[in-house]
Design a protein around this motif. Structure first.
Motif, PDB file in Angstrom:
ATOM      1  N   LEU A 139      51.582  61.554  37.474  1.00  0.00           N
ATOM      2  CA  LEU A 139      51.604  62.438  36.314  1.00  0.00           C
ATOM      3  C   LEU A 139      50.201  62.497  35.717  1.00  0.00           C
ATOM      4  N   LYS A 140      49.824  63.710  35.292  1.00  0.00           N
ATOM      5  CA  LYS A 140      48.533  63.891  34.639  1.00  0.00           C
ATOM      6  C   LYS A 140      48.761  64.580  33.303  1.00  0.00           C
ATOM      7  N   LEU A 169      51.160  67.725  33.907  1.00  0.00           N
ATOM      8  CA  LEU A 169      51.069  68.200  35.284  1.00  0.00           C
ATOM      9  C   LEU A 169      51.630  67.134  36.218  1.00  0.00           C
ATOM     10  N   ARG A 170      52.394  67.573  37.207  1.00  0.00           N
ATOM     11  CA  ARG A 170      52.890  66.636  38.211  1.00  0.00           C
ATOM     12  C   ARG A 170      52.224  66.919  39.549  1.00  0.00           C
ATOM     13  N   TRP A 171      52.048  65.861  40.347  1.00  0.00           N
ATOM     14  CA  TRP A 171      51.390  66.013  41.639  1.00  0.00           C
ATOM     15  C   TRP A 171      52.363  66.584  42.657  1.00  0.00           C
ATOM     16  N   ARG A 201      51.845  56.686  38.804  1.00  0.00           N
ATOM     17  CA  ARG A 201      50.501  56.711  38.237  1.00  0.00           C
ATOM     18  C   ARG A 201      50.456  57.716  37.094  1.00  0.00           C
ATOM     19  N   ILE A 202      49.821  57.332  35.988  1.00  0.00           N
ATOM     20  CA  ILE A 202      49.650  58.227  34.846  1.00  0.00           C
ATOM     21  C   ILE A 202      48.162  58.390  34.564  1.00  0.00           C
ATOM     22  N   ASP A 203      47.651  59.621  34.694  1.00  0.00           N
ATOM     23  CA  ASP A 203      46.260  59.926  34.334  1.00  0.00           C
ATOM     24  C   ASP A 203      46.267  60.509  32.924  1.00  0.00           C
ATOM     25  N   ARG A 204      45.627  59.826  31.992  1.00  0.00           N
ATOM     26  CA  ARG A 204      45.659  60.216  30.588  1.00  0.00           C
ATOM     27  C   ARG A 204      44.307  60.749  30.132  1.00  0.00           C
ATOM     28  N   ALA A 205      44.354  61.770  29.286  1.00  0.00           N
ATOM     29  CA  ALA A 205      43.129  62.285  28.667  1.00  0.00           C
ATOM     30  C   ALA A 205      42.818  61.459  27.421  1.00  0.00           C
ATOM     31  N   LYS A 206      41.547  61.191  27.190  1.00  0.00           N
ATOM     32  CA  LYS A 206      41.157  60.342  26.066  1.00  0.00           C
ATOM     33  C   LYS A 206      41.400  61.011  24.720  1.00  0.00           C
TER      34      LYS A 206
END
Length: 373
Positions: free
Chosen positions: A110-111, A119-121, A177-182
């Motif tokens: 997940l992003k 957004l999902r991969w 996995r989680i990609d997070r924006a700062k």
């Protein structure tokens, strides 16, 4: 046993049994044609969702189902004033903190962007694809739940209703996995195995004065919490999925989470079967019946592209930088764009000469156009 004085094992409701519905989808998916493809897509999405809910339910039950301070509800569907909330998990404690938990299952990851877009991969296309924000979905759940609690027999202090506090958390599989924006606060999106630590942390961050005020002004007994939870379960309205006959028509209606829920003419799943030994729950309040929107076009109906210049339908879908429609009559080009529920990301899928309009967020799929061969 639930409800006995001095015994506060408070798992009030488990997940409804969906084995019959999954079996029906498997039978439909084993057929041929667009309806079989739609059933296969829905089956795949539903199995992934059930896997995520089951993983989260296990971790929730491990920490909270036998706690003297908590009531646990899984799979609660509420209908109120024409709105619907499908809540994956609900936790209520003796301070009337209500945690509304939404489970999400992702195969890869997940992003979350800095604008709060989720957004999902997509492992097949090797790119991220858009999805509805689970945070916004959960806010809609809470809006319905807040209205419903106003109709319940509620704990009072000095003749005044004790105000509940609602908390929204999104539970992701521990292995995802989680990609997070700062620059976007995604602290409410957590791994499912971090739930207890997250709740404990919220209690620890309260200062001593506020903590003492909360204990003295809001604390109620475990029996009272269980009674509140049982009132909510008595209002559970399972989604009607079992059809009386194979040809029964499907309809759709919107839910507070933004999904399109298919409903079939059928006998209701008994609410009592989902409750774990409820001690004389109060009678359910009647839920208003509001008709849903018109059904989506059938998968075999071609209602798709129209030339923006001349309004004709004869033509061919081609691909340049993206898919577009080339009109046979005026040779004009028309961009292909779809709309769906707010936050949904429908897309065009090519299968030979056929093109399908699909939305993974609400599980819909229908034939959009067929090129001449």
């Amino acid at each position: 046993m639930l409800g006995r004085k001095g015994d506060t094992c408070v798992l009030i409701k488990s997940k409804d049994d969906e084995s019959a519905f999954l079996k029906e989808l498997e039978l439909r998916a084993a057929g041929t044609g667009p309806s079989a493809k739609q059933a296969a897509s829905e089956l795949r999405i539903r199995k992934a969702g059930l896997k995520g809910e089951a993983e989260s339910a296990y971790l929730i039950d491990f920490h909270f189902e036998r706690s003297p301070n908590w009531a646990v509800i899984h799979d609660l569907r509420l209908e109120h004033r024409g709105r619907t909330a499908q809540i994956d998990h609900l936790l209520i404690n003796r301070w009337l903190d209500i945690y509304v938990l939404e489970s999400k299952h992702f195969n890869a990851g997940l992003k979350i962007t800095q604008d709060g877009e989720f957004l999902r991969w997509d492992d097949y296309r090797k790119t991220y694809t858009g999805m509805a924000s689970p945070l916004e979905q959960n806010e809609r759940h809470i809006a319905v739940l807040q209205d419903v609690t106003q109709t319940l027999e509620w704990p009072q202090r000095l003749g005044l209703r004790i105000a509940p506090t609602f908390h929204s958390l999104i539970l992701i599989a521990p292995t995802a996995r989680i990609d997070r924006a700062k620059r976007f606060d995604s602290s409410r999106v957590i791994k499912a195995d971090q739930l207890k630590k997250q709740i404990d942390k919220s209690f620890e961050t309260e200062n001593a004065f506020l903590g003492l005020l909360k204990v003295t002004a809001k604390i109620v007994s475990g029996e009272t919490v269980a009674a509140v939870a049982r009132q909510l379960v008595a209002l559970h309205r399972p989604l009607q999925r079992h059809r009386e006959r194979e040809s029964a028509p499907a309809t759709t209606r919107p839910s507070a989470n933004g999904r399109i829920e298919p409903t079939f003419a059928a006998t209701a799943t008994p609410v009592a079967a989902a409750i774990i030994q409820p001690p004389r729950p109060p009678p359910p309040m009647p839920a208003p019946s509001v008709p849903g929107p018109p059904p989506l076009p059938a998968a075999t109906q071609e209602t798709g592209v129209v030339c923006k210049a001349c309004g004709k339908r004869a033509g061919t879908i081609l691909y340049g930088k993206s898919y577009y429609f080339k009109c046979d009559a005026c040779e004009g080009n028309t961009a292909i764009r779809f709309t769906c529920q707010p936050g949904h990301k429908p897309r065009l899928r090519k299968d030979g000469s056929a093109f399908y309009r699909e939305c993974a967020d609400c599980g819909s799929s229908r034939l959009y156009h067929r090129n001449r061969t």
